[in-house]
Write a protein that holds these residues in place. Structure first.
Motif, PDB file in Angstrom:
ATOM      1  N   ARG B  18     -13.244  -0.334  15.557  1.00 28.79           N
ATOM      2  CA  ARG B  18     -11.895  -0.930  15.533  1.00 28.79           C
ATOM      3  C   ARG B  18     -10.735  -0.227  16.471  1.00 28.79           C
ATOM      4  O   ARG B  18     -10.001  -0.945  17.077  1.00 28.79           O
ATOM      5  CB  ARG B  18     -11.506  -0.494  14.008  1.00 28.79           C
ATOM      6  CG  ARG B  18      -9.896  -1.022  13.809  1.00 28.79           C
ATOM      7  CD  ARG B  18      -9.495  -1.024  12.307  1.00 28.79           C
ATOM      8  NE  ARG B  18      -9.016   0.609  11.833  1.00 28.79           N
ATOM      9  CZ  ARG B  18      -7.692   1.072  12.146  1.00 28.79           C
ATOM     10  NH1 ARG B  18      -7.026   0.073  12.442  1.00 28.79           N
ATOM     11  NH2 ARG B  18      -7.632   2.073  11.649  1.00 28.79           N
ATOM     12  N   ARG B 237      -9.658   5.703   1.037  1.00 27.69           N
ATOM     13  CA  ARG B 237      -9.490   6.259   2.194  1.00 27.69           C
ATOM     14  C   ARG B 237      -8.381   7.484   1.863  1.00 27.69           C
ATOM     15  O   ARG B 237      -7.640   7.313   0.898  1.00 27.69           O
ATOM     16  CB  ARG B 237      -8.764   5.669   3.396  1.00 27.69           C
ATOM     17  CG  ARG B 237      -9.605   4.770   3.938  1.00 27.69           C
ATOM     18  CD  ARG B 237      -8.818   3.529   4.915  1.00 27.69           C
ATOM     19  NE  ARG B 237      -9.738   2.785   5.835  1.00 27.69           N
ATOM     20  CZ  ARG B 237      -9.798   3.058   6.739  1.00 27.69           C
ATOM     21  NH1 ARG B 237      -8.842   3.828   7.829  1.00 27.69           N
ATOM     22  NH2 ARG B 237     -10.427   2.334   7.660  1.00 27.69           N
ATOM     23  N   THR B 281      -1.270   9.753  -0.213  1.00 30.59           N
ATOM     24  CA  THR B 281      -2.029   9.821   0.678  1.00 30.59           C
ATOM     25  C   THR B 281      -1.938   8.327   1.420  1.00 30.59           C
ATOM     26  O   THR B 281      -2.086   8.152   2.634  1.00 30.59           O
ATOM     27  CB  THR B 281      -3.581   9.762   0.387  1.00 30.59           C
ATOM     28  OG1 THR B 281      -3.785   8.868  -0.769  1.00 30.59           O
ATOM     29  CG2 THR B 281      -4.220  11.008  -0.054  1.00 30.59           C
ATOM     30  N   LYS B 282      -1.643   7.241   0.700  1.00 30.73           N
ATOM     31  CA  LYS B 282      -1.347   6.028   1.319  1.00 30.73           C
ATOM     32  C   LYS B 282      -0.434   6.097   2.459  1.00 30.73           C
ATOM     33  O   LYS B 282      -0.314   5.001   3.202  1.00 30.73           O
ATOM     34  CB  LYS B 282      -1.122   5.132   0.129  1.00 30.73           C
ATOM     35  CG  LYS B 282      -1.496   3.579   0.630  1.00 30.73           C
ATOM     36  CD  LYS B 282      -2.235   2.666  -0.316  1.00 30.73           C
ATOM     37  CE  LYS B 282      -2.928   1.475   0.504  1.00 30.73           C
ATOM     38  NZ  LYS B 282      -2.939   0.250  -0.218  1.00 30.73           N
ATOM     39  N   GLN B 283       0.541   6.780   2.409  1.00 31.45           N
ATOM     40  CA  GLN B 283       1.780   6.756   3.432  1.00 31.45           C
ATOM     41  C   GLN B 283       0.984   7.149   4.798  1.00 31.45           C
ATOM     42  O   GLN B 283       1.696   6.991   5.843  1.00 31.45           O
ATOM     43  CB  GLN B 283       2.747   7.981   3.140  1.00 31.45           C
ATOM     44  CG  GLN B 283       2.289   9.624   3.366  1.00 31.45           C
ATOM     45  CD  GLN B 283       3.399  10.569   2.729  1.00 31.45           C
ATOM     46  OE1 GLN B 283       3.951  10.259   1.740  1.00 31.45           O
ATOM     47  NE2 GLN B 283       3.463  11.407   3.431  1.00 31.45           N
ATOM     48  N   TYR B 285      -2.262   5.685   5.527  1.00 33.86           N
ATOM     49  CA  TYR B 285      -3.308   4.791   5.594  1.00 33.86           C
ATOM     50  C   TYR B 285      -3.683   4.148   6.599  1.00 33.86           C
ATOM     51  O   TYR B 285      -2.589   3.275   7.189  1.00 33.86           O
ATOM     52  CB  TYR B 285      -3.041   4.069   4.236  1.00 33.86           C
ATOM     53  CG  TYR B 285      -4.318   3.294   3.756  1.00 33.86           C
ATOM     54  CD1 TYR B 285      -5.077   3.713   2.710  1.00 33.86           C
ATOM     55  CD2 TYR B 285      -4.652   1.793   4.211  1.00 33.86           C
ATOM     56  CE1 TYR B 285      -6.141   2.971   2.077  1.00 33.86           C
ATOM     57  CE2 TYR B 285      -5.895   1.188   3.736  1.00 33.86           C
ATOM     58  CZ  TYR B 285      -6.587   2.051   2.632  1.00 33.86           C
ATOM     59  OH  TYR B 285      -7.635   1.215   2.226  1.00 33.86           O
ATOM     60  N   GLY B 286      -4.865   4.439   7.250  1.00 37.01           N
ATOM     61  CA  GLY B 286      -5.094   3.383   8.596  1.00 37.01           C
ATOM     62  C   GLY B 286      -4.293   4.106   9.890  1.00 37.01           C
ATOM     63  O   GLY B 286      -4.343   3.667  10.861  1.00 37.01           O
ATOM     64  N   LEU B 312     -10.687   8.911   7.631  1.00 37.80           N
ATOM     65  CA  LEU B 312     -11.406   7.831   8.868  1.00 37.80           C
ATOM     66  C   LEU B 312     -10.738   8.042  10.159  1.00 37.80           C
ATOM     67  O   LEU B 312     -11.163   7.733  10.953  1.00 37.80           O
ATOM     68  CB  LEU B 312     -11.765   6.796   8.275  1.00 37.80           C
ATOM     69  CG  LEU B 312     -12.661   6.657   7.108  1.00 37.80           C
ATOM     70  CD1 LEU B 312     -13.014   4.978   6.708  1.00 37.80           C
ATOM     71  CD2 LEU B 312     -14.083   7.383   7.441  1.00 37.80           C
ATOM     72  N   GLN B 338      -0.540   2.420  15.543  1.00 38.01           N
ATOM     73  CA  GLN B 338      -0.593   1.573  14.575  1.00 38.01           C
ATOM     74  C   GLN B 338       0.262   2.276  13.291  1.00 38.01           C
ATOM     75  O   GLN B 338      -0.167   3.457  13.051  1.00 38.01           O
ATOM     76  CB  GLN B 338      -1.906   1.155  13.967  1.00 38.01           C
ATOM     77  CG  GLN B 338      -2.711   0.122  14.924  1.00 38.01           C
ATOM     78  CD  GLN B 338      -4.000  -0.273  14.434  1.00 38.01           C
ATOM     79  OE1 GLN B 338      -4.118  -0.220  13.087  1.00 38.01           O
ATOM     80  NE2 GLN B 338      -4.719  -0.754  15.335  1.00 38.01           N
ATOM     81  N   SER B 339       1.236   1.785  12.778  1.00 41.84           N
ATOM     82  CA  SER B 339       1.908   1.894  11.557  1.00 41.84           C
ATOM     83  C   SER B 339       0.877   2.211  10.478  1.00 41.84           C
ATOM     84  O   SER B 339      -0.087   1.441  10.465  1.00 41.84           O
ATOM     85  CB  SER B 339       3.065   1.154  11.251  1.00 41.84           C
ATOM     86  OG  SER B 339       3.526   1.467   9.949  1.00 41.84           O
ATOM     87  N   PRO B 340       1.017   3.098   9.627  1.00 41.48           N
ATOM     88  CA  PRO B 340       0.374   2.995   8.406  1.00 41.48           C
ATOM     89  C   PRO B 340       0.616   1.727   7.498  1.00 41.48           C
ATOM     90  O   PRO B 340       1.630   1.100   7.732  1.00 41.48           O
ATOM     91  CB  PRO B 340       0.869   4.398   7.475  1.00 41.48           C
ATOM     92  CG  PRO B 340       1.379   5.307   8.631  1.00 41.48           C
ATOM     93  CD  PRO B 340       2.046   4.287   9.724  1.00 41.48           C
ATOM     94  N   LEU B 341      -0.705   1.348   6.793  1.00 41.28           N
ATOM     95  CA  LEU B 341      -0.443   0.131   6.095  1.00 41.28           C
ATOM     96  C   LEU B 341       0.113   0.415   4.756  1.00 41.28           C
ATOM     97  O   LEU B 341      -0.737   1.058   3.998  1.00 41.28           O
ATOM     98  CB  LEU B 341      -1.875  -0.470   6.187  1.00 41.28           C
ATOM     99  CG  LEU B 341      -2.176  -1.941   5.841  1.00 41.28           C
ATOM    100  CD1 LEU B 341      -1.362  -2.743   7.059  1.00 41.28           C
ATOM    101  CD2 LEU B 341      -3.602  -2.444   6.051  1.00 41.28           C
ATOM    102  N   PHE B 342       1.133   0.008   4.217  1.00 39.65           N
ATOM    103  CA  PHE B 342       1.583   0.243   3.068  1.00 39.65           C
ATOM    104  C   PHE B 342       2.421  -0.988   2.382  1.00 39.65           C
ATOM    105  O   PHE B 342       3.030  -1.470   3.327  1.00 39.65           O
ATOM    106  CB  PHE B 342       2.702   1.155   3.007  1.00 39.65           C
ATOM    107  CG  PHE B 342       3.361   1.383   1.743  1.00 39.65           C
ATOM    108  CD1 PHE B 342       2.675   2.349   0.833  1.00 39.65           C
ATOM    109  CD2 PHE B 342       4.476   0.991   1.220  1.00 39.65           C
ATOM    110  CE1 PHE B 342       3.122   2.518  -0.324  1.00 39.65           C
ATOM    111  CE2 PHE B 342       5.122   1.015  -0.119  1.00 39.65           C
ATOM    112  CZ  PHE B 342       4.142   1.841  -0.897  1.00 39.65           C
TER     113      PHE B 342
END
Lengths: 343, 343, 343, 343
Positions: B18, B237, B281-283, B285-286, B312, B338-342
């Protein structure tokens, strides 16, 4: 017997209702609400659809003849509501934090609220069933333990009491499912925010800290300050406390094992797993169990003790019912013998 | 530039694909598989449906002209596969644990596998980008850090290096999303078992322990044994490391804050939050971010340091790409902005 | 009474064990396993830690004196294992699909396996308790319904039997929690893949289709082909069937309501909600309830009927126990009166 | 170019910010809030920590020079806020429902709010990019489609337009992740209630019904009433629409496949999977893809068409950016080429 529940619309209250409804000694459960009197609990709570008793008012409570009253109202409310019932010698079990801290200053500091009547605070027996059974048997008024303290204390008290670990080294890393945050929608419990994520909150400032310290002092006779942090986990129920401490000199794995089994061998709700077992919270889901394991790290001479409970059962309503059983001299497991629900 | 990926069917490999596919400097990505050559990656991996390059064999790899080779094969496989490419001076970044531990005995003890060629182990540069940038710039072969070590080390190295905390008091309570357990179905990652539950696993015996200790010694110049536990959280994740340590004498909150900002102020992927922030953690994410906060408990003179990463990304593929950027002197954020996905 | 369970290591078997262990009429539960005899069920199943009976072999089963035998082995296994017990007139309840389809060709087509002995198939009574109670009372051998058929049939049979809807217009959009996919780890149930996602699977080819059609013919006397699709939802338990049908001429909301109440008014496990209620699966979690609602769309003259069940209880083990209760003339709710667990 | 976003604190607004921040043609993004002007978006939205532009007031918006204005305010607000900007010929893309329905009565009936100025409603171009590209190119004001309509219409329009299915038989069973319910905490999205559960809501009365019907009429030239139901799934993002319809006479699988490929063969965001593929929502997570599959049931002569999108991307912010690309004649994929995030 007839039991009453104040604050039944919260999660602790709903769980009390579930357990008391299935309790063989309870013939009737009266539900009270200060704001929703006259409505049906089952309108909101679809899982008990068909239950047709209306919520009763607090006025009705004054004249209702109850054998025992449970209060699951939020902290601060018990301070105002419960005194008359305690004073008239009704058996009362309070699930809020109001009457747990003996020290009024500590209550004000950690809860940010005015402390309740100190006479009643002194009368309150701390309802950690496995450790306070004798006092509970005599008690008229129980301050039921918090969810985190229950998970923590059941794990550390035997080791502290027997001097296996250094009290000053205690670090508790606690994790809770989201139902611990209550039934009121708010940002941290908004699904899209909480799902697939975990968070740390109230670093070093959770109001359960003084409750744990006070009980360690009372029941293990050690004065200490603990390090304690709390995390929200994307699951509905369950608490895991991962607890770290320095071992006292020459303590071996077998010593710990022996102490735990001696302490809890005949306790129906404590299950001691083999060393370093991979405990998971769902293994106690919906049940009153507290499961324990521990591991000794030879490299660092530290012990890790792990406990898991269902925060709404052993951490709240289940332990309250267990305390009722003790008060009325029922079998301790009466109404609490449901197997955990897995998967 | 042309990059190759070995082990692209695992989660680390998919994430590498990716990130490299979107990297402005990479014109072509070759995918290798020892077992599925000739098939389409997108058959299994529906999210990249439409991607039509066949998986290439390891034989093809021998003659393919690559500018860089990433290996995301499981531990043990790199030991066997990578030597020829390292020896022919191809730039190689290995995401497995094989070449991280300098001590062969430690590798055998913690991984239970035969250690790789010690010459190559010595050649490997530990790819903790923020701390090893100079070595990475010169490196031909990178041992990319593990996910837990990345989260842990980025949090504690500044404090250890500046002597703010006692190394011997380090306790790391780590929590990981389930993708950390890999793409192969197994009991612990079976949805009905893992969902709505959390577990502790590998108490005191996770193979990332010696990696953390070795790096503390190398980069902060302190020899120590840490207490380290890992938990599986019902999320896909994310890693949170909650880290406890005793503060050195007279250390204040402002000292910690200063050290962190000095150390990471100009690092694009480290974000330092205000004290005792409720990190989740989601802050991240990705994204390739590592977010940090800390809190000092005046009552116990201990510090809690908290870090969150996407296991990851910053914990695997993202840091690998960051290392590639350093090696080739690209901007460190190239392909990683890329910005985190939230949410 | 003494009950036996074959296949207790699967989710249906574990749930049978949970329910039978708490059943007031069952004094002993014998657990059988073809592959794990001699081991402890609780080694794998930590939620029943402390349960110390070893798994028994199928050889022991031959001589054990049981009042009833439950089989929760996978489809295909019952065909081979059960005949001797059925023939010796032991009461047998099979939770697999083997004996549900009366037509051997249909079984072979939809299950891709050889059909069982047709004499035994004919002997088998379909255990949809609310609709087949009389036959179940007389039965020696029960083919317990599938989870999707239970949710679907309880919703549509009353309307079909009374001619309120057109059988040929039936479209069933079914959603299931992941425990429906069984206890064996596999790709589709791997946490990192299934979490935070939902999928459609077996489009138009789920093996429960002929079971639903056959039962509609038997119990509502209508021959029809249905459209039926299944989805996996990131939750552990629960099925929701959203069912669409064209209304017969002049049918009003009140007609539907009346038919449902007449049909199920005195059935303890069917709860009929008000029109267009927002049903959710967790309202039946852990219980034997089937909750129903419906909505009529005046614009399209179609009805939507919605049912929710716990796939492991009413959709499997709970209904099996309910059938046992009927066979032995116990109260239908014996051992099944637990409240749903919410939240 | 300079873009503005009204309502950036909601999930649609945050996603717009994420996409526009990474868009190569956008140099500056101005964020507006009616209630939080002067504060930092990143205070609440920790994932963009470090972003330091203050939220601007609506007064500032009046004088700011923007090339395009996105509005992600809730339904009802656009009606009041947007007219001056549309009238002064600023390019405006509205993500709310206000300007989608051409019929004022329909708007009032389904939204329960006063309809906006009909002149502006008529001016609004419906931004279903793949179907309205020509109109969008000329447009000054776009009514961006709803999430459910996007998933539904992209699946059914080709089949309706070519007469492959009967419009009157259309039944749409739609499932959405919880982010579709917005960023404001409420009962249905409270984690402990929504987790490990799924629900049906707004049976036959979702406000997206008239939007779908109107667009079918406009773009496929068929007048029809659809049956449409919505479900909340315990996942953060993602919509799956499972759509049922009766096939026209003699239509074969190959006809459907041909029509889909002809219609979408060159559309960058539509991916057509093989027949009866097991689509799952996470395969489009974070991306602008709409993935499609279908299955024909020979037994019932019905077709099932399935589409999955990320509700916040293709179902909201992504499609809005895609429309901006069309308006300004950028490549349609500009700023939208991120791969889905998996796992």
């Amino acid at each position: 017997m007839r039991a009453g529940i104040i604050g039944v619309t919260g999660y602790g209250g709903l769980e009390l209702f579930r357990l008391l409804s299935g309790h063989p000694e309870i013939k009737q459960v009266f539900l009270y609400s200060s704001s929703k009197e006259g409505t049906l609990l089952s309108e909101d709570a679809q899982h008990i659809y068909g239950y047709t008793d209306q919520l009763r008012s607090l006025e009705q409570l004054e004249s209702d003849k109850l054998d025992i009253l449970f209060s699951s109202a939020p902290s601060g409310v018990s301070t105002k509501l419960l005194p008359p019932y305690i004073e008239r010698k009704m058996k009362v079990i309070d699930l809020a934090g109001d009457y747990r801290l003996k020290n009024a200053d500590a209550y004000q500091k950690w809860y940010g609220k005015e402390a309740p009547n100190s006479l009643l605070v002194n009368e309150a027996v701390y309802g950690l069933t496995e450790w306070n059974k004798h006092e509970i048997q005599q008690a008229g008024f129980i301050a039921n333990p918090g969810c985190y303290p229950t998970a923590t204390l059941l794990a550390v008290l035997p080791l502290l009491k027997e001097g296996l670990i250094h009290a000053d080294s205690l670090i508790i890393d606690a994790k809770s499912g989201m139902s611990g945050a209550g039934a009121t929608p708010q940002k941290a419990s908004h699904f899209a925010k909480a799902n697939d994520s975990m968070s740390i909150y109230k670093m070093n400032k959770h109001q359960h800290i003084p409750e744990i310290e006070q009980t360690i002092q009372t029941l293990a006779n050690v004065e200490t300050n603990i390090t304690f942090n709390t995390h929200l986990i994307p699951m509905t129920r369950g608490i895991m406390a991962t607890i770290y401490a320095d071992l006292s000199k020459d303590i071996q794995s077998s010593d710990v094992s022996e102490v735990l089994h001696e302490c809890y061998g005949n306790k129906p709700f404590i299950r001691i797993f083999k060393e370093k077992a991979d405990l998971f919270t769902k293994q106690v889901y919906g049940s009153n169990y507290c499961d324990l394991t521990f591991g000794i790290d030879e490299r660092t001479k530290r012990i890790t003790v792990v406990s898991v409970i269902d925060n709404l059962v052993k951490g709240a309503a289940g332990q309250a019912v267990q305390n009722m059983n003790v008060i009325f001299d029922f079998d301790e497991t009466e109404g609490l013998s449901q197997s955990p629900l897995f998967p």
